[in-house]
Design an enzyme around this catalytic site. Structure first.
Site, PDB file in Angstrom:
ATOM      1  CB  SER A 111      38.663  32.492  85.643  1.00 30.67           C
ATOM      2  OG  SER A 111      37.659  32.295  86.612  1.00 30.67           O
ATOM      3  NE  ARG A 134       8.767  29.744  59.640  1.00 28.02           N
ATOM      4  CZ  ARG A 134       9.415  29.278  58.583  1.00 28.02           C
ATOM      5  NH1 ARG A 134       9.301  28.010  58.235  1.00 28.02           N
ATOM      6  NH2 ARG A 134      10.197  30.063  57.869  1.00 28.02           N
ATOM      7  CB  ALA A 142      36.718  45.003  78.992  1.00 28.62           C
ATOM      8  CG  HIS A 179      34.861  30.566  83.296  1.00 28.56           C
ATOM      9  ND1 HIS A 179      34.535  31.666  84.085  1.00 28.56           N
ATOM     10  CD2 HIS A 179      35.435  29.680  84.145  1.00 28.56           C
ATOM     11  CE1 HIS A 179      34.900  31.443  85.326  1.00 28.56           C
ATOM     12  NE2 HIS A 179      35.462  30.251  85.397  1.00 28.56           N
ATOM     13  CG  ASN A 180      32.859  35.189  83.215  1.00 32.19           C
ATOM     14  OD1 ASN A 180      33.753  34.397  83.486  1.00 32.19           O
ATOM     15  ND2 ASN A 180      32.971  36.468  83.462  1.00 32.19           N
ATOM     16  CE  LYS A 228      37.238  34.831  83.212  1.00 34.00           C
ATOM     17  NZ  LYS A 228      36.221  35.765  83.576  1.00 34.00           N
ATOM     18  CB  VAL A 243      42.804  44.374  92.860  1.00 33.75           C
ATOM     19  CG1 VAL A 243      41.596  44.004  92.038  1.00 33.75           C
ATOM     20  CG2 VAL A 243      43.069  43.326  93.894  1.00 33.75           C
ATOM     21  CG  MET A 244      41.804  41.439  88.521  1.00 41.10           C
ATOM     22  SD  MET A 244      41.744  39.858  89.386  1.00 41.10           S
ATOM     23  CE  MET A 244      41.910  38.711  88.025  1.00 41.10           C
ATOM     24  CE  LYS A 267      32.752  44.278  87.325  1.00 44.28           C
ATOM     25  NZ  LYS A 267      32.942  42.985  88.023  1.00 44.28           N
ATOM     26  CG  ASN A 321      36.067  39.187  82.196  1.00 49.59           C
ATOM     27  OD1 ASN A 321      36.682  38.173  81.857  1.00 49.59           O
ATOM     28  ND2 ASN A 321      35.525  39.334  83.385  1.00 49.59           N
ATOM     29  CG  ASN A 336      48.101  52.014  87.309  1.00 49.76           C
ATOM     30  OD1 ASN A 336      47.427  51.145  86.783  1.00 49.76           O
ATOM     31  ND2 ASN A 336      47.593  52.951  88.087  1.00 49.76           N
ATOM     32  CD  GLU A 347      31.592  33.711  87.338  1.00 49.75           C
ATOM     33  OE1 GLU A 347      32.723  33.376  86.958  1.00 49.75           O
ATOM     34  OE2 GLU A 347      31.286  34.898  87.570  1.00 49.75           O
TER      35      GLU A 347
HETATM   36  C1  6PG Z   1      36.221  35.173  87.131  1.00 46.16           C
HETATM   37  C2  6PG Z   1      35.000  36.021  87.248  1.00 46.16           C
HETATM   38  C3  6PG Z   1      35.342  37.451  86.982  1.00 46.16           C
HETATM   39  C4  6PG Z   1      34.316  38.428  87.493  1.00 46.16           C
HETATM   40  C5  6PG Z   1      33.109  38.444  86.675  1.00 46.16           C
HETATM   41  C6  6PG Z   1      31.947  39.071  87.379  1.00 46.16           C
HETATM   42  O1  6PG Z   1      36.199  34.269  86.328  1.00 46.16           O
HETATM   43  O2  6PG Z   1      37.177  35.439  87.861  1.00 46.16           O
HETATM   44  O3  6PG Z   1      34.039  35.604  86.332  1.00 46.16           O
HETATM   45  O4  6PG Z   1      35.624  37.561  85.613  1.00 46.16           O
HETATM   46  O5  6PG Z   1      34.011  38.172  88.803  1.00 46.16           O
HETATM   47  O6  6PG Z   1      33.402  39.198  85.522  1.00 46.16           O
HETATM   48  O7  6PG Z   1      31.015  39.259  86.418  1.00 46.16           O
HETATM   49  P1  6PG Z   1      29.658  39.954  86.686  1.00 46.16           P
HETATM   50  O8  6PG Z   1      29.966  41.317  87.273  1.00 46.16           O
HETATM   51  O9  6PG Z   1      29.047  40.051  85.330  1.00 46.16           O
HETATM   52  O10 6PG Z   1      28.927  39.084  87.647  1.00 46.16           O
END
Ligand code: 6PG
Length: 461
Positions: free
Chosen positions: A125, A438, A73, A182-183, A179, A11-12, A255, A99, A31, A186
């Site tokens: 992302s 200590r 990945a 970023h996650n 990234k 999909v990506m 993930k 990722n 693919n 998130e």
């Molecule tokens: C993004 C998301 C994307 C994905 C995550 C989900 O930036 O588009 O972060 O990378 O949805 O990897 O991560 P988890 O499965 O660890 O929640």
């Protein structure tokens, strides 16, 4: 000849290819499973050129070749790279848009540089929708490779009022690291929103309708963000059985990117407790059987009195938590940038997160302004505007943490954020005792308050 190659039309990969085609970029793709590739060709109305093999794909591309891998990945990336390397010529560029762990990207980039091939680890992302109509892109790798990619990446990236959401994050693994963080942010943002839901619902008695309205209202103010907007929509969604959110099993999966953020932070000695708490919250949620059993053993405390204006107190508590989680993530990027010599520009990172990505939020304007004013800001909480936001919102975060603890409702990200904030604003912490212990049990030595940078001393305790 095509301008760009795509390996992996899941999909990506498919959506990024379609996005490029819409921007007049000729794309060829390969693919492993042919039916997915054929489906992508059909969806592109025949504009996508299908390659029969990697070798065929390489032969279909302009030079220097630009190939984007959108595959799982880990091991698959090494396998495809090993197959591609002998087919390429010096100067060709291959991007890994998955990722991937940044240390893998560093290793791969180094190995390919020795073969005069460019390897670019790029964070992407925005999920399916972002890939199709404008993601936030976080490429690393060499400056030379970026110059060859920039026009194409800029044309497919999301655009905010501060320009296309792509920048060269820095060399080797910088893009994938940005990234990853970023996650991490998130995760913290999502966890803080989940805690907000729990407090409003379990303590405040908010219905799904009220929750939807509350988040929709908040999305018109300083909390405006993709995740808050999405949350309002989720609480609104019904099917034949009622509200869909009530039927979703409360076991969060992951993930790996949140965990990598936390482990890297531990290794680099950077404190990111809100993000780590969000990772732990997912882990704890997965122990569903144990939780169900423990719930029969230990009773919940009685619900405390619900304060008037719970909604607005909660709003500010969420805002403070969000600000602090960003502060931690950005601090981690600074530390990694120093450790790996990446020279990451935080104002640019805030800028490319303003649209397309999952953590896009109005607050990113404040972050951009903070690093524009002072590129070497030691911590986001010390920016004048952010300081004012925290002075206004922290009292609410305190109230919520106390309220939730009294009710036995876990708020790990909020607790962690408040503790982080209180630790940072405390000039004398109790770690004088830690040092004394200590030294007392292990003769590890300690420094004294009158000579903090002097030699370590030892006492007979
Ligand atoms: C993004 C998301 C994307 C994905 C995550 C989900 O930036 O588009 O972060 O990378 O949805 O990897 O991560 P988890 O499965 O660890 O929640």
């Amino acid at each position: 000849m095509a301008n760009f190659g795509v390996v992996g039309t899941g999909v990506m990969g498919r959506n990024l290819a379609l996005n490029m085609l819409d921007n007049e970029i000729g794309v060829a793709a390969w693919n492993l499973e042919r039916d997915l590739l054929d489906a992508a060709v059909t969806e592109s109305d025949g504009r996508l050129q299908a390659a029969d093999s990697l070798e065929h794909l390489v032969g279909m591309l302009d030079t220097p070749r630009r190939i984007l891998m959108m595959i799982t990945a880990g091991r698959p990336v090494d396998i495809v790279m090993d197959q591609l390397a002998p087919l390429l010529e010096p100067g060709d560029i291959v991007i890994d848009g998955g990722n991937s762990a940044f240390i893998d990207t560093q290793r791969r980039e180094k190995a390919w540089a020795e073969m005069n091939l460019h390897f670019v680890g790029m964070g992407v992302s925005g999920g399916e929708e972002g890939a199709r109509h404008g993601p936030s892109l976080m490429p690393g790798g060499s400056e030379h490779a970026y110059q060859h990619l920039a026009p194409i990446l800029e044309s497919i990236a999301a655009v905010s009022d501060s320009g296309p959401c792509v920048t060269h994050c820095g060399p080797d693994g910088a893009g994938h690291f940005v990234k990853t963080v970023h996650n991490g942010i998130e995760y913290a943002d999502m966890q803080a929103i989940a805690e907000t839901y729990d407090v409003l619902h379990r303590i405040g008695g908010f219905s799904n309708e009220q929750l939807s309205q509350t988040f929709a209202l908040w999305n018109k103010g300083p909390l405006e963000s993709f995740l808050v907007e999405l949350t309002a929509e989720i609480f609104d969604r019904e099917d034949d059985h009622g509200h869909l959110v009530d039927r979703v099993l409360d076991k969060a999966e992951q993930k790996g990117t949140g965990r990598w953020t936390a482990t890297t932070a531990l290794e680099l000695g950077v404190s990111i407790p809100s993000i780590a708490a969000a990772v732990d919250a997912r882990v704890l949620s997965s122990a569903k059987g144990l939780r169900e059993h423990a719930a029969t053993v230990f009773e919940s405390p009685e619900l405390p009195a619900v304060p008037d204006e719970l909604g607005s107190i909660m709003h500010d508590a969420l805002y403070a938590t969000k600000v602090i989680a960003y502060a931690q993530g950005l601090r981690l990027i600074v530390r990694a940038s120093e450790a790996y010599d990446w020279n990451v520009n935080l104002k640019e990172i805030a800028r490319i997160w303003k649209a397309g990505c999952i953590i896009r939020a109005r607050f990113l304007d404040t972050i951009m302004a903070a690093y524009e004013t002072r590129a070497d800001l030691p911590n986001l909480i010390l920016d004048d505007t952010v300081t004012e936001i925290l002075k206004t919102t922290i009292p609410s975060l305190r109230k919520i943490v106390v309220l939730a603890a009294g009710a036995g409702v876990p708020t790990p990200a909020m607790n962690a954020s408040l503790d982080y904030f209180d630790s940072l604003r405390t000039s004398r912490l109790p770690q004088n005792l830690t040092q004394a212990q200590r030294d007392a049990f292990g003769a590890h030595g300690y420094r004294t308050i009158d000579d903090p940078d002097g030699d370590s001393v030892h006492s007979d305790w």
